[in-house]
Design a protein around this motif. Structure first.
Motif, PDB file in Angstrom:
ATOM      1  N   PHE A 130       0.827  -1.207   0.000  1.00  0.00           N
ATOM      2  CA  PHE A 130       0.000   0.000   0.000  1.00  0.00           C
ATOM      3  C   PHE A 130       0.861   1.257   0.000  1.00  0.00           C
ATOM      4  CE2 PHE A 130      -2.121   3.391   2.401  1.00  0.00           C
ATOM      5  CZ  PHE A 130      -3.229   3.604   1.598  1.00  0.00           C
ATOM      6  N   TYR A 131       1.866   1.314   0.881  1.00  0.00           N
ATOM      7  CA  TYR A 131       2.737   2.484   0.952  1.00  0.00           C
ATOM      8  C   TYR A 131       3.474   2.702  -0.358  1.00  0.00           C
ATOM      9  CZ  TYR A 131       2.347   3.621   5.948  1.00  0.00           C
ATOM     10  OH  TYR A 131       1.932   4.037   7.172  1.00  0.00           O
ATOM     11  N   TYR A 132       3.973   1.612  -0.953  1.00  0.00           N
ATOM     12  CA  TYR A 132       4.685   1.771  -2.218  1.00  0.00           C
ATOM     13  C   TYR A 132       3.739   2.305  -3.292  1.00  0.00           C
ATOM     14  CZ  TYR A 132       7.366   1.274  -6.380  1.00  0.00           C
ATOM     15  OH  TYR A 132       8.002   1.573  -7.551  1.00  0.00           O
ATOM     16  N   PHE A 133       2.577   1.685  -3.415  1.00  0.00           N
ATOM     17  CA  PHE A 133       1.621   2.091  -4.437  1.00  0.00           C
ATOM     18  C   PHE A 133       1.210   3.547  -4.265  1.00  0.00           C
ATOM     19  CE2 PHE A 133      -2.832   2.607  -5.774  1.00  0.00           C
ATOM     20  CZ  PHE A 133      -2.672   2.406  -7.146  1.00  0.00           C
ATOM     21  N   MET A 134       0.931   3.964  -3.035  1.00  0.00           N
ATOM     22  CA  MET A 134       0.505   5.343  -2.798  1.00  0.00           C
ATOM     23  C   MET A 134       1.654   6.322  -3.055  1.00  0.00           C
ATOM     24  SD  MET A 134      -2.617   5.008  -2.383  1.00  0.00           S
ATOM     25  CE  MET A 134      -2.943   6.736  -2.194  1.00  0.00           C
ATOM     26  N   GLY A 135       2.848   6.008  -2.569  1.00  0.00           N
ATOM     27  CA  GLY A 135       3.998   6.883  -2.807  1.00  0.00           C
ATOM     28  C   GLY A 135       4.304   7.009  -4.294  1.00  0.00           C
ATOM     29  N   TYR A 136       4.282   5.891  -4.986  1.00  0.00           N
ATOM     30  CA  TYR A 136       4.521   5.876  -6.430  1.00  0.00           C
ATOM     31  C   TYR A 136       3.474   6.717  -7.161  1.00  0.00           C
ATOM     32  CZ  TYR A 136       4.438   4.091 -11.205  1.00  0.00           C
ATOM     33  OH  TYR A 136       4.412   4.000 -12.569  1.00  0.00           O
ATOM     34  N   THR A 137       2.216   6.493  -6.839  1.00  0.00           N
ATOM     35  CA  THR A 137       1.129   7.205  -7.519  1.00  0.00           C
ATOM     36  C   THR A 137       1.231   8.714  -7.287  1.00  0.00           C
ATOM     37  OG1 THR A 137      -0.305   5.278  -7.275  1.00  0.00           O
ATOM     38  CG2 THR A 137      -1.379   7.385  -7.730  1.00  0.00           C
ATOM     39  N   ILE A 138       1.449   9.101  -6.061  1.00  0.00           N
ATOM     40  CA  ILE A 138       1.532  10.527  -5.739  1.00  0.00           C
ATOM     41  C   ILE A 138       2.713  11.177  -6.458  1.00  0.00           C
ATOM     42  CG2 ILE A 138       2.046  12.153  -3.860  1.00  0.00           C
ATOM     43  CD1 ILE A 138       0.308  10.217  -2.083  1.00  0.00           C
TER      44      ILE A 138
END
Length: 144
Positions: A71-79
């Motif tokens: 989740f953290y990777y996906f959110m950081g990447y997306t942002i």
């Protein structure tokens, strides 16, 4: 020296790589938590994160850790992908690095065992949130 600066700049500009710092910070946090806490009972009694307490109570720590990291990777990447060409990209990187540091320091809190230290970590978390909300508000007014 120039090569080091170029390497750091390439890391800074890589929105795929920066979120990995957050993932590593989370893994270090929970590893240190379980190492220094000494027992499940201490984690249940003193852990700040209600989601980690839930995971510990229901024996779901590894799936919880895996989902949190993903989740953290996906959110950081997306942002960061959305901010890649924006002037506030550096602030996004700063927030992710600050959150990574906060996680590592949070894991160390089980070693330090000081209320002042724990409050400092809480303030770092709040700082990340305040910066994110402030920059979001700035962008709304700037574009509006």
């Amino acid at each position: 020296m120039r090569q080091i600066l170029q390497s750091l700049l390439s890391i800074y500009r890589n929105y795929r790589l920066i979120p990995l710092f957050l993932c590593v910070g989370v893994i270090i946090d929970y590893s240190l938590t379980f190492y220094f806490a000494g027992s499940i009972e201490r984690i249940l009694d003193y852990e700040f994160s209600p989601t980690l307490v839930f995971a510990v109570k229901h024996n779901l720590v590894l799936p919880y850790l895996a989902l949190t990291v993903i989740f953290y990777y996906f959110m950081g990447y997306t942002i960061l992908k959305f901010l890649e060409d924006e002037e506030i990209y550096p602030i996004g990187v700063f927030i992710i690095i600050l959150m990574s540091l906060t996680h590592v320091l949070g894991g160390l809190s089980w070693f330090v065992l000081s209320e002042a230290y724990s409050n400092m970590i809480f303030m770092l978390s709040m700082t990340s949130i305040i910066i994110a909300i402030s920059v979001f508000g700035y962008e709304i007014f700037r574009r509006g």
